[in-house]
Scaffold this motif. Structure first.
Motif, short mmCIF file in Angstrom:
data_model
loop_
_atom_site.label_atom_id
_atom_site.label_comp_id
_atom_site.label_asym_id
_atom_site.label_seq_id
_atom_site.Cartn_x
_atom_site.Cartn_y
_atom_site.Cartn_z
N TYR A 165 37.15 53.92 84.75
CA TYR A 165 37.92 55.16 84.64
C TYR A 165 38.80 55.16 83.39
CZ TYR A 165 41.35 58.81 85.66
OH TYR A 165 42.16 59.91 85.58
N HIS A 225 37.54 58.38 81.38
CA HIS A 225 38.00 59.65 81.95
C HIS A 225 38.37 60.66 80.87
CE1 HIS A 225 42.08 57.96 81.31
NE2 HIS A 225 42.52 59.19 81.43
N ILE A 284 42.72 58.37 90.90
CA ILE A 284 41.44 58.46 90.18
C ILE A 284 40.55 59.45 90.92
CG2 ILE A 284 39.34 57.24 89.51
CD1 ILE A 284 40.97 54.74 89.12
#
Length: 350
Positions: free
Chosen positions: A218, A222, A251
């Motif tokens: 992530y 992201h 997340i």
């Protein structure tokens, strides 16, 4: 149940899942005269080689999947020269004589798919292909062609690759390298295998590593517009799933797949917990392992609004049964994401 045993069981029983098409052969011949003109003349089994673009490692329950694979297809020909082929299993050779001499319209039609008495696992894909050849239509048009022309496709190849295997090195950097490969090839959805504590780690250490890996990916992706999905291959319990989600709180996940074996009550608790703890937009994906002799709990969970992405296998379930189940999913406002069980042909079918 081992996959091989499951397949044989499915092969013997698939006809009883959703297939209820007691129709008149005469009426079908009248409606589809082209299919009535063709009679199955020959059928044979072929083995094909394929390979994935890189070594596929372990998931939460299975050891290294490898890279170089084989698959089995059934090729059928008619007395009018039409030919079709499709994925099957080697065991179909034991019963392939059951279609020889039959008119295509006796076996399959666009309206009903494969007729009762013909095993979807053995014959579905070859017969759909043959029907498309005869009718001069691609199968997606036969199935209605109502879907969008473009769909997002996730990479399902982010496995538990920090564990080394023979000549393949391990480490968290290997996971990131695999993410780079997928991103560079255009994937904007990455499905990460979790459930390490089921088999490969001590439970606490496995959970910690699951959380660490998801956070790592992530943090790296992201800002690039990449969605993350997770799949524990039924390696978690309800409590494990909540512990994991609590560990990655903040997340956003596109979906949580197969957290544990399908259970209505446990599924309700998970869906409720997700809705109250910041994962209300995260899809609950399940249904990969339907057992033909049992009630389809995942489909029941879809109807109850628990599971909102149905992921049964494209081949084990079969196009005929997918035709029957799609209206149920549509009514429940659920998604379909037919699985491919790691076979390259299944990916194309899906």
């Amino acid at each position: 149940m081992k996959r091989s045993s499951f397949m044989k069981t499915f092969g013997a029983m698939a006809g009883g899942l959703l297939l209820k098409n007691h129709v008149s052969y005469a009426s079908m011949s009248e409606e589809y005269p082209e299919l009535a003109k063709h009679k199955i003349d020959k059928a044979d089994i072929i083995s094909l080689d394929y390979h994935w673009p890189r070594l596929v490692g372990r998931n939460g329950t299975k050891d290294v999947h490898g890279q170089y694979q084989k698959t089995t297809v059934l090729r059928v020909k008619t007395d009018q020269g039409a030919e079709g082929w499709g994925m099957t299993e080697k065991i179909v050779s034991e019963s392939v004589s059951s279609i020889i001499g039959k008119k295509v319209v006796e076996i399959i039609t666009p309206t009903h798919g494969l007729m009762n008495g013909f095993n979807t696992f053995h014959y579905d894909f070859a017969m759909f292909d043959l029907m498309g050849v005869i009718l001069k239509k691609p199968v997606y048009q036969i199935l209605g062609g109502k879907g969008p022309k473009s769909l997002p496709v996730y990479s399902g190849m982010i496995y538990i690759d920090e564990l080394p295997y023979k000549e393949a090195k391990g480490g968290l950097d290997v996971i990131l390298q695999n993410c780079v490969w997928d991103y560079d090839h255009g994937y904007r959805q990455l499905k990460i295998k979790i459930g390490r504590g089921k088999k490969w780690y001590e439970p606490k250490a496995g959970m910690e590593m699951d959380i660490k890996v998801v956070k790592m990916v992530y943090d790296e992706y992201h800002r690039r517009g990449v969605d993350l999905l997770v799949d524990s291959n039924n390696g978690y319990t309800l409590q494990d799933t909540m512990t994991f989600l609590e560990g990655i709180k903040g997340i956003p996940l596109y979906w949580v797949e197969e957290p544990f074996q399908e259970q209505v009550d446990e599924g309700k608790k998970l869906r409720s917990w997700m809705d109250k703890n910041g994962f209300e937009k995260t899809k609950y994906a399940d249904g990969e392992w339907i057992r033909p002799h049992e009630k389809d709990l995942a489909l029941e969970m879809v109807k109850q609004g628990i599971v909102n992405t149905y992921i049964n296998d494209i081949h084990a379930y079969g196009l005929t049964n997918w035709m029957k189940v799609m209206p149920i999913l549509k009514k429940a406002k659920a998604d379909a994401s037919p699985h491919a069980w790691g076979d390259q042909l299944e990916t194309h079918y899906a």
